[in-house]
Design a protein around this motif. Structure first.
Motif, short mmCIF file in Angstrom:
data_model
loop_
_atom_site.label_atom_id
_atom_site.label_comp_id
_atom_site.label_asym_id
_atom_site.label_seq_id
_atom_site.Cartn_x
_atom_site.Cartn_y
_atom_site.Cartn_z
N THR A 117 7.17 1.04 -2.28
CA THR A 117 6.39 0.77 -0.70
C THR A 117 7.47 -1.24 -0.87
O THR A 117 6.69 -1.84 -0.14
CB THR A 117 5.10 0.02 -1.50
N GLN A 131 1.01 7.28 10.06
CA GLN A 131 1.29 6.82 8.31
C GLN A 131 1.57 7.33 7.94
O GLN A 131 1.53 9.24 7.98
CB GLN A 131 -0.20 6.64 7.64
N THR A 132 2.24 7.52 6.82
CA THR A 132 3.55 7.73 5.76
C THR A 132 2.90 7.88 4.53
O THR A 132 2.71 6.23 4.86
CB THR A 132 5.13 7.62 6.33
N SER A 133 3.04 8.13 3.56
CA SER A 133 3.67 8.09 2.38
C SER A 133 4.71 7.74 1.52
O SER A 133 5.90 8.57 1.81
CB SER A 133 3.41 8.89 1.68
N ALA A 134 5.01 6.51 1.61
CA ALA A 134 6.11 6.14 0.77
C ALA A 134 6.50 6.05 -0.73
O ALA A 134 5.41 5.43 -1.25
CB ALA A 134 6.78 4.43 1.53
N THR A 135 7.35 6.40 -0.98
CA THR A 135 8.23 6.87 -2.50
C THR A 135 8.15 5.21 -2.91
O THR A 135 7.99 4.96 -4.02
CB THR A 135 9.38 7.19 -2.46
N GLN A 149 0.84 -1.32 0.10
CA GLN A 149 -0.03 0.18 0.16
C GLN A 149 0.99 1.14 0.06
O GLN A 149 2.10 1.54 0.47
CB GLN A 149 -1.09 0.00 0.96
N PRO A 150 0.62 2.50 -0.73
CA PRO A 150 1.13 3.45 -1.05
C PRO A 150 1.41 4.19 0.52
O PRO A 150 2.17 5.09 0.79
CB PRO A 150 0.56 3.89 -1.68
N THR A 151 0.49 4.09 2.09
CA THR A 151 0.64 4.66 3.16
C THR A 151 0.68 3.29 3.64
O THR A 151 -0.03 2.49 3.75
CB THR A 151 -0.06 5.68 2.94
N PHE A 152 1.96 3.06 4.97
CA PHE A 152 1.65 2.73 6.28
C PHE A 152 1.64 2.90 7.50
O PHE A 152 2.72 4.60 7.12
CB PHE A 152 2.20 1.47 5.62
N SER A 153 1.67 2.51 8.62
CA SER A 153 1.50 3.43 9.94
C SER A 153 3.48 2.36 10.17
O SER A 153 3.15 1.01 10.58
CB SER A 153 0.88 3.56 11.19
N GLN A 160 -3.78 6.83 11.68
CA GLN A 160 -4.24 7.89 10.55
C GLN A 160 -2.95 8.94 11.23
O GLN A 160 -2.56 10.49 10.20
CB GLN A 160 -5.73 9.29 10.60
#
Length: 359
Positions: A154, A148-152, A77-81, A145
């Motif tokens: 994955t 979570q961070t957006s990873a360049t 997923q593009p975002t995860f914590s 929420q």
């Protein structure tokens, strides 16, 4: 045959084989680490490592040749914590020690008549459902929420692509590096090389992980009625199985539910055929409380980490998702905390002896 039905049959077959292999070989991360750290016997750990390496290599080959799109799985997923997944892994690992095994191991032991595992499975499933959709879900979502961070990138192949190694080459290089390291670690131990049963168990479990991806990602591919792309995992599927048992008229079978049923059935059939079936219960109320508490930690922690020692340790890692490395690190840290150090979970026999001396 309808692709959805093919996936159901494949899930049943995969579950039956996993249940049989798990019972005969004793496949379990917690038991593996306990045997390694407490007794110096690393054969079971190397079985687990071989399963991990095999899963990575075969899964990435399937992805490289277009048999499965791993990007459709929950792991990439593009975002995860990072904090939530690591904390969930710690809770799961510590709970696994308290319950003396993970969710998949509890299903296998339940098949051979271990009634302690019945409590573990029920409590794990209820707590997981509470964390995913019930009373605990709002708190989990708030934490997710907030952190979570957006990873360049994955996954490890995606990260290699970002530094210049692209496409299939990046995937194969990453798979070769991780998979080969795990396989080499497994076979570097002479006693393991002399244990054909453990070698076979590691290879079979690793291939089952890849088979799950192939079944849901290729055999189940249907643009009009797509099925989730997944493989072996046991936290959400155990919760879904309990819900299906209660509300089956309003629900439909899926890969996870039928796999859970297959694992139990495979273990039960194998136990009956080999004379291993034997009813077992708790030794004391304290034993029940510890097992139930550990199951609750596994249910909540596994839901936070998006998987368990199989769901993340094998299936998630086979995708080479960066989030899975975080979750697996948390699971190992939690297991280590439960087995060693000041917070270790003491054997019940030691507690009884200490209580007797105090009295």
């Amino acid at each position: 045959m309808d692709p959805a039905n093919i996936v159901i049959l494949a899930g049943l077959a995969i579950g039956l084989v996993y249940g049989a292999v798990g019972l005969v070989s004793g496949f379990c991360l917690m038991s593996s680490l306990r045997g390694w750290w407490a007794k110096g016997d690393s054969r079971l750990v190397r079985t687990y490592a071989l399963a991990m390496g095999t899963g990575v290599l075969v899964t990435q080959l399937l992805a490289a040749y277009g048999f499965v799109d791993l990007g459709k799985s929950i792991y990439l997923q593009p975002t995860f914590s990072v904090p939530l997944m690591f904390a969930g892994g710690i809770l799961f690992g510590y709970g696994m020690v308290m319950s003396n095994g993970c969710g998949s191991r509890a299903l296998v032991l339940l098949g051979k008549g271990n009634l302690r595992s019945f409590v573990v499975v029920i409590v794990l499933g209820i707590t997981a459902e509470m964390t995913l959709k019930g009373l605990i879900a709002p708190a989990r979502i708030v934490l997710l929420q907030a952190s979570q961070t957006s990873a360049t990138a994955t996954s490890l192949p995606a990260w290699l692509s970002s530094i210049g190694l692209h496409g299939t080459a990046a995937r194969l290089v990453a798979a070769a590096a991780i998979g080969a390291a795990l396989v080499i670690f497994a076979f570097a131990h002479q006693p393991f090389r002399r244990a054909p049963g453990q070698i076979a168990a590691g290879l079979v479990v690793g291939l089952l992980v890849a088979a799950g991806w192939f079944a849901t990602g290729y055999l189940g591919a249907d643009d009009f009625n797509p099925v989730p792309v997944t493989s072996l995992t046991f936290i959400a599927p155990i919760a879904d199985s309990l819900q299906y048992a209660m509300l089956s008229t309003g629900l439909s079978l899926n890969f996870g539910i039928i796999t859970v049923a297959g694992v139990f059935a495979g273990s039960l059939i194998t136990a009956l055929l080999t004379g291993r079936f034997e009813l077992e219960g708790f030794s004391s109320p304290r034993h029940l409380l510890r097992s139930a508490g550990g199951a609750a930690l596994m249910g909540a922690g596994g839901a936070m980490a998006f998987g368990c020692s199989v769901g993340q340790g094998l299936t998630g890692l086979s995708t080479l998702a960066l989030a899975s490395f975080v979750a697996v690190a948390g699971i190992f840290a939690g297991t280590a905390t439960g087995l060693r150090g000041a917070l270790r979970v003491r054997p019940l026999a030691q507690i009884k002896v200490s209580s007797t001396k105090t009295a």
